[in-house]
Design a protein around this motif. Structure first.
Motif, PDB file in Angstrom:
ATOM      1  N   ASP A  32      21.026 -11.423   1.447  1.00 58.29           N
ATOM      2  CA  ASP A  32      19.888 -10.695   0.363  1.00 58.29           C
ATOM      3  C   ASP A  32      21.699 -10.266  -0.404  1.00 58.29           C
ATOM      4  O   ASP A  32      21.312  -9.426  -1.668  1.00 58.29           O
ATOM      5  CB  ASP A  32      19.810  -9.394   1.514  1.00 58.29           C
ATOM      6  CG  ASP A  32      20.597  -8.882   1.906  1.00 58.29           C
ATOM      7  OD1 ASP A  32      21.479  -8.844   1.997  1.00 58.29           O
ATOM      8  OD2 ASP A  32      19.927  -8.137   2.813  1.00 58.29           O
ATOM      9  N   GLY A  76      21.258 -12.338  -4.509  1.00 56.07           N
ATOM     10  CA  GLY A  76      20.364 -11.610  -3.626  1.00 56.07           C
ATOM     11  C   GLY A  76      19.887 -10.596  -3.514  1.00 56.07           C
ATOM     12  O   GLY A  76      19.423 -10.007  -5.278  1.00 56.07           O
ATOM     13  N   THR A  77      19.235  -9.795  -2.962  1.00 55.59           N
ATOM     14  CA  THR A  77      18.011  -8.318  -3.474  1.00 55.59           C
ATOM     15  C   THR A  77      18.577  -7.019  -3.395  1.00 55.59           C
ATOM     16  O   THR A  77      18.413  -6.207  -3.497  1.00 55.59           O
ATOM     17  CB  THR A  77      16.967  -8.408  -2.623  1.00 55.59           C
ATOM     18  OG1 THR A  77      16.981  -8.512  -1.554  1.00 55.59           O
ATOM     19  CG2 THR A  77      15.603  -9.707  -3.376  1.00 55.59           C
TER      20      THR A  77
END
Length: 191
Positions: A32, A76-77
């Motif tokens: 992430d 990523g988040t």
């Protein structure tokens, strides 16, 4: 003697041809990860006496660009902040080709923070000593074949790649399962 020099130069050219920049390739899996803050400080960098001179601002700019180039590719988040301290350096000056070919090196300390949690992920800074890559120019001496700026860019590229390798060694930081332990080599006593 001339034949030996010609063979060395040919070998140097072949080595240089093998070098490649991997930033055009897809990035490795860092779960992430997305780059948040990119903090680089060089105000306490120690210069080796034989080194070419480089300013704090030059080191901070070149290292920040290398970190952006390498880690800005990740989508990523979750945001992670990287902090890099340039601790010391030696930028090879011109020497006597082949006989005395000084190598360039930079020492850094890396840290990473989880932005949302506001906490540092590594207990102590990860110290790394990063050398210039072996190229045709470094065989002769990068002080002859590269400008100071080119040496700094090459070292910053290598340093950012080393930081990436360090992060890849800690997948649990990025929502990935831990890597399985490396199988140990068979010892004579195990047979």
């Amino acid at each position: 003697m001339i034949a030996r020099i010609a063979v060395l130069c040919l070998g140097a050219l072949l080595v240089a041809a093998c070098q490649r920049n991997d930033l055009a390739d897809p990035p490795a899996d860092l779960g992430d990860f997305a780059l948040g803050l990119n903090i680089v400080v060089a105000d306490h960098a120690q210069k080796v006496p034989i080194s070419r001179e480089a300013s704090v601002e030059e080191w901070e700019a070149v290292m920040k660009k290398a970190i952006d180039d390498r880690f800005g590719r990740y989508e990523g988040t979750k945001l992670y902040n990287l902090g890099i301290s340039v601790d010391g350096y030696a930028l090879a000056p011109p020497g006597i080709p082949v006989v005395v070919a000084p190598k360039s090196v930079v020492a850094i300390t890396a840290n990473i923070w989880d932005d949302a949690a506001g906490r540092k992920l590594n207990e102590t800074g990860e110290k790394m000593t990063v050398f210039e890559s072996l190229t045709g120019g470094s065989i002769v001496g990068s002080g002859y074949t590269m400008s100071k700026d080119e040496q700094m860019e090459a070292l910053a590229y290598n340093a950012a790649k080393r930081v990436e390798g360090w992060l890849l060694g800690h997948p649990e930081w990025f929502g990935l399962p831990p890597r399985p332990p490396e199988p140990r080599a068979a010892r004579a006593s195990d047979k």
